[in-house]
Design an enzyme around this catalytic site. Structure first.
Site, PDB file in Angstrom:
ATOM      1  N   CYS A  55       0.833  -1.205   0.000  1.00  0.00           N
ATOM      2  CA  CYS A  55       0.000   0.000   0.000  1.00  0.00           C
ATOM      3  C   CYS A  55       0.873   1.263   0.000  1.00  0.00           C
ATOM      4  CB  CYS A  55      -0.916  -0.003   1.224  1.00  0.00           C
ATOM      5  SG  CYS A  55      -2.058   1.394   1.218  1.00  0.00           S
ATOM      6  N   CYS A  59       0.069   5.062   6.903  1.00  0.00           N
ATOM      7  CA  CYS A  59      -0.595   4.869   8.211  1.00  0.00           C
ATOM      8  C   CYS A  59       0.393   4.191   9.178  1.00  0.00           C
ATOM      9  CB  CYS A  59      -1.848   4.027   8.040  1.00  0.00           C
ATOM     10  SG  CYS A  59      -2.896   4.612   6.670  1.00  0.00           S
ATOM     11  N   CYS A  62       0.187   0.471  10.313  1.00  0.00           N
ATOM     12  CA  CYS A  62      -0.249  -0.583   9.386  1.00  0.00           C
ATOM     13  C   CYS A  62       0.879  -1.440   8.812  1.00  0.00           C
ATOM     14  CB  CYS A  62      -1.049   0.035   8.248  1.00  0.00           C
ATOM     15  SG  CYS A  62      -1.780  -1.258   7.205  1.00  0.00           S
ATOM     16  N   CYS A  99     -16.235  -9.709   5.385  1.00  0.00           N
ATOM     17  CA  CYS A  99     -15.655  -8.400   5.045  1.00  0.00           C
ATOM     18  C   CYS A  99     -14.374  -8.583   4.243  1.00  0.00           C
ATOM     19  CB  CYS A  99     -15.370  -7.626   6.336  1.00  0.00           C
ATOM     20  SG  CYS A  99     -14.673  -6.000   5.987  1.00  0.00           S
ATOM     21  N   CYS A 130     -19.394  -6.972   3.293  1.00  0.00           N
ATOM     22  CA  CYS A 130     -18.739  -5.723   3.687  1.00  0.00           C
ATOM     23  C   CYS A 130     -17.442  -5.631   2.906  1.00  0.00           C
ATOM     24  CB  CYS A 130     -18.463  -5.740   5.195  1.00  0.00           C
ATOM     25  SG  CYS A 130     -17.603  -4.242   5.762  1.00  0.00           S
ATOM     26  N   CYS A 190     -19.627   1.151   8.244  1.00  0.00           N
ATOM     27  CA  CYS A 190     -18.876   0.564   9.344  1.00  0.00           C
ATOM     28  C   CYS A 190     -17.707   1.519   9.543  1.00  0.00           C
ATOM     29  CB  CYS A 190     -18.404  -0.826   8.953  1.00  0.00           C
ATOM     30  SG  CYS A 190     -17.252  -1.556  10.134  1.00  0.00           S
ATOM     31  N   ARG A 262     -18.113  -2.913  17.787  1.00  0.00           N
ATOM     32  CA  ARG A 262     -17.309  -4.135  17.592  1.00  0.00           C
ATOM     33  C   ARG A 262     -16.007  -4.104  18.369  1.00  0.00           C
ATOM     34  NH1 ARG A 262     -16.575  -4.645  11.984  1.00  0.00           N
ATOM     35  NH2 ARG A 262     -18.740  -5.317  11.986  1.00  0.00           N
TER      36      ARG A 262
END
Ligand code: SAM
Ligand code: DTB
Ligand code: SF4
Length: 349
Positions: A55, A59, A62, A99, A130, A190, A262
C-alpha cells in the site's frame, strides 16, 4: 426506554463519560445496550484480505504499508473463486458477515468489476457483505451497492487533532468525503478507529465525538486496539491500560446506542475476562476467524468456548442477505441465533 440519538456531542461531555467511576460507566452502558439490543447476542464478522500489502499510504500502525519493513509481501487481488471458498468456510464456521479488505489507497475504476463479482457471489451464499478498499468516489460506491454490497468499512481511525501524528498521505476530510459517498449510495457504514496509538484520553474523546457527530451514526463501530507490528512506526508504543479500552467501548455504546459496537483488532492479546468486560460494556460484535487481515485473531475454538461460558450467541443477519437461507438462520456449529432485535431504531429517530 430507548436513548435519544444525538449528533451534537461536545468533547467535554465525552471526557466526563470516559472519566466516570467504572461501575457507574458500565451500568449506564449496559442500560443503553439493553434498550436497543438483546445483550446476549453478538454479531459475528469474518475478515479476508483480498489484496494484501504494497500500500502506498503511510498509516503508522499498518503492516501493509509498502514503506515499512514488516515482512508482509505485496500480493495481487485474489481470484473470485478463492474468495468465495473462504466465504463458504466462514459461513460454515458461523459468521454472518464477510468483510473483504484491500490494501489500496483507493480502488482503480478497473478494480471495481472484479470486486463487484466477489461481492455478488459472497452475497449469493446468504452472507452479509462488507468491503474496505480505501477512499471511494461516489460512482464507485454506487457500483458496489449495485453489486449487492451491504456495508462499507472506512475508519476515522483517531481524533482530528491526533490524526497528523499517524497519517500524512490522506486527510481527515478525505475520510469524511468517502463516508459521505458511502451513505449517499445507500450503503451501511462501518466506521470506527484505533486506540493505543499513544493518544491521550482527550484524543479518544475526540474520536468518539467525530464518530457520534457524523450525519448518521455508523451502523457498525469497530474499536480496534492497536496490534503492534515490528517495522511499523508505532511498534513499541506504550500499552494502553486495558480499562481505558473498556471505557472506550462503554462510551461508544452510550453515544451510538443503536450501532453494533465491535470489539475488533487486538482480541488475541486480551484475556477472556477483559473481553467479557467489553461485552458487559456494550460491545456486541466481533471479528471471528483465525486471522484479521495480516495479523492473528483468537482461534474459533477459543471464541466458541468463550461464547458458551458467557451465554452469548451469534446474531442473525441484520440485512436481506439471507435470501438463499431461511432468514434468522446462521449456519453454524455455534449456537443457533434466535430472533435478532436488529437496529432499525436509528433510522426511525
Ligand atoms: N486500505 C483501506 C483503508 O485504510 O481504508 C482498507 C484496509 S485498512 C487495513 C482498514 C483498517 O484496519 C484501518 O483503517 C485501521 O483502522 C485498521 N488497522 C490496520 N492496521 C491495524 C493495526 N495494526 N491495529 C489495529 N487496527 C489496524
Ligand atoms: C477494522 O476496523 N479493523 C479491521 C477491519 N476494520 C478491516 C482490520 C484490522 C487489521 C489489523 C491488522 C492486520 O491484521 O493487518
Ligand atoms: Fe494502506 Fe489501509 Fe494500511 Fe493505510 S490502513 S497503509 S491505507 S492498507
Amino acid at each position: 426506554m430507548a436513548s435519544v440519538i444525538r449528533h451534537d456531542w461536545h468533547r467535554d461531555e465525552l471526557l466526563a463519560l470516559l472519566a466516570l467511576p467504572l461501575p457507574e460507566l458500565l451500568h449506564r452502558a449496559a442500560s443503553v445496550h439493553r434498550a436497543h439490543f438483546d445483550p446476549a447476542e453478538v454479531q459475528v464478522s469474518t475478515l479476508l484480505s483480498v489484496k494484501t500489502g504494497g500500500c502506498p499510504e503511510d498509516c503508522a500502525y499498518c503492516p501493509q504499508a509498502q514503506r515499512y519493513s514488516t515482512g508482509v509481501d505485496a500480493q495481487k487481488l485474489m481470484a473470485t473463486e478463492d474468495v468465495v471458498a473462504k466465504a463458504r468456510q466462514a459461513k460454515a464456521a458461523g459468521a454472518s458477515r464477510f468483510c473483504m479488505g484491500a490494501a489500496w489507497r483507493s480502488p482503480k475504476d478497473r478494480d471495481i468489476p472484479k470486486v463487484a463479482a466477489m461481492i455478488a457471489e459472497v452475497k449469493a451464499l446468504g452472507l452479509e457483505t462488507c468491503a474496505t478498499l480505501g477512499m471511494l468516489s461516489g460512482d464507485q460506491a454506487v457500483a458496489l451497492r449495485q453489486a449487492g454490497l451491504d456495508y462499507y468499512n472506512h475508519n476515522l481511525d483517531t481524533a482530528p487533532d491526533f490524526y497528523d501524528s499517524i497519517i500524512h498521505t490522506r486527510q481527515y476530510q478525505d475520510r469524511l468525503d468517502t463516508l459521505g459517498h458511502v451513505r449517499e449510495a445507500g450503503l451501511k457504514t462501518c466506521c470506527g478507529g484505533i486506540v493505543g496509538m499513544g493518544e491521550t484520553r482527550d484524543h479518544r474523546a475526540g474520536l468518539l465525538q467525530a464518530l457520534a457527530n457524523l450525519p448518521t451514526h455508523p451502523d457498525s463501530v469497530p474499536i480496534n486496539r492497536l496490534v503492534q507490528v515490528a517495522g511499523t512506526p508505532l511498534h513499541g508504543t506504550a500499552e494502553l491500560d486495558p480499562f481505558e479500552f473498556v471505557r472506550m467501548i462503554a462510551v461508544a455504546r452510550i453515544v451510538m446506542p443503536a450501532a453494533m459496537v465491535r470489539l475488533s483488532a487486538g482480541r488475541e492479546a486480551m484475556s477472556d475476562e477483559l473481553q467479557a468486560l467489553c461485552f458487559l460494556a456494550g460491545a456486541n460484535s466481533i471479528f471471528y476467524g483465525e486471522k484479521l487481515l495480516t495479523t492473528g485473531n483468537p482461534d474459533t475454538a477459543r471464541d466458541l468456548a468463550l461464547f458458551d461460558r458467557l451465554g452469548l450467541r451469534p446474531m442473525a443477519v441484520t440485512v436481506d442477505a439471507a435470501h438463499h437461507d431461511h432468514p434468522g438462520t446462521v449456519h453454524a456449529d455455534i449456537t443457533q441465533a434466535q430472533g435478532s432485535t436488529g437496529r432499525a431504531d436509528e433510522r426511525a429517530a
